[in-house]
Scaffold this motif. Structure first.
Motif, short mmCIF file in Angstrom:
data_model
loop_
_atom_site.label_atom_id
_atom_site.label_comp_id
_atom_site.label_asym_id
_atom_site.label_seq_id
_atom_site.Cartn_x
_atom_site.Cartn_y
_atom_site.Cartn_z
N PRO A 1 -49.63 -22.66 -27.42
CA PRO A 1 -49.82 -21.46 -28.24
C PRO A 1 -51.15 -20.76 -27.98
CG PRO A 1 -49.01 -23.28 -29.56
CD PRO A 1 -49.43 -23.85 -28.24
N PHE A 2 -51.12 -19.46 -28.16
CA PHE A 2 -52.30 -18.62 -28.06
C PHE A 2 -52.54 -18.00 -29.43
CE2 PHE A 2 -50.31 -18.77 -23.93
CZ PHE A 2 -51.37 -19.00 -23.08
N ILE A 3 -53.73 -18.21 -29.97
CA ILE A 3 -54.11 -17.70 -31.28
C ILE A 3 -55.28 -16.75 -31.07
CG2 ILE A 3 -54.90 -18.31 -33.60
CD1 ILE A 3 -52.14 -19.57 -32.77
N GLU A 4 -55.13 -15.51 -31.51
CA GLU A 4 -56.24 -14.55 -31.41
C GLU A 4 -56.48 -13.92 -32.77
OE1 GLU A 4 -57.03 -10.25 -29.51
OE2 GLU A 4 -56.50 -11.81 -28.05
N LEU A 5 -57.67 -14.15 -33.30
CA LEU A 5 -58.06 -13.59 -34.58
C LEU A 5 -59.03 -12.45 -34.33
CD1 LEU A 5 -58.95 -15.46 -37.80
CD2 LEU A 5 -60.51 -13.73 -36.95
N GLN A 6 -58.67 -11.27 -34.81
CA GLN A 6 -59.57 -10.11 -34.75
C GLN A 6 -59.95 -9.75 -36.18
OE1 GLN A 6 -58.47 -6.95 -31.82
NE2 GLN A 6 -56.52 -8.04 -31.83
N THR A 7 -61.22 -9.46 -36.38
CA THR A 7 -61.69 -9.17 -37.73
C THR A 7 -62.92 -8.26 -37.69
OG1 THR A 7 -62.46 -10.14 -39.82
CG2 THR A 7 -63.11 -11.27 -37.78
N ASN A 8 -63.11 -7.56 -38.79
CA ASN A 8 -64.33 -6.77 -38.94
C ASN A 8 -65.42 -7.56 -39.67
OD1 ASN A 8 -63.08 -6.67 -41.45
ND2 ASN A 8 -63.01 -4.45 -41.57
#
Length: 118
Positions: free
Chosen positions: A2-9
């Motif tokens: 699995p690939f997990i990508e978290l984008q956040t401000n």
């Protein structure tokens, strides 16, 4: 794998190596995958707008082979991942969105080939 990508401000100071490891282990558990197969990226400090507002928010992308291909599976994954993110980041559920992507073995390369041949 699995690939997990978290984008956040949220700022980079909100995240540590420990958080990245916890994100990997909690998503591995949610997806029923081994921790040593997880690939995790955290991108903090991104300019973001969610639901017309720039308040703190997260978009999490989950891409995996064989475990993100039905609504029923993703409903269960979503509940577990939301539980982790709301507790760890202190965000309300309406400030988090999860995107599930079903990958095929031929779409993931490893060791000079693709998963179809491993």
């Amino acid at each position: 794998m699995p690939f997990i990508e978290l984008q956040t401000n949220l700022p980079a100071s909100s995240f540590s190596e420990d958080f990245v490891k916890k994100l990997g282990s909690s998503t591995a558990a949610a997806l029923g995958k081994p921790e040593d197969r997880m690939n995790v990226v955290v991108k903090p400090g991104v300019l973001m707008l969610m639901a017309g507002c720039c308040s703190p928010c997260v978009i999490l992308s989950v891409s995996a082979i064989g475990v993100t291909d039905t609504a029923e599976k993703n409903k269960g994954h979503s509940a577990k991942i939301f539980d982790f993110l709301t507790k760890e980041l202190g965000l309300a559920e309406d400030r988090i969105v999860i995107q599930f992507n079903a990958l095929q073995p031929h779409q993931v390369g490893k060791k000079g080939t693709v998963m179809s041949f491993l």
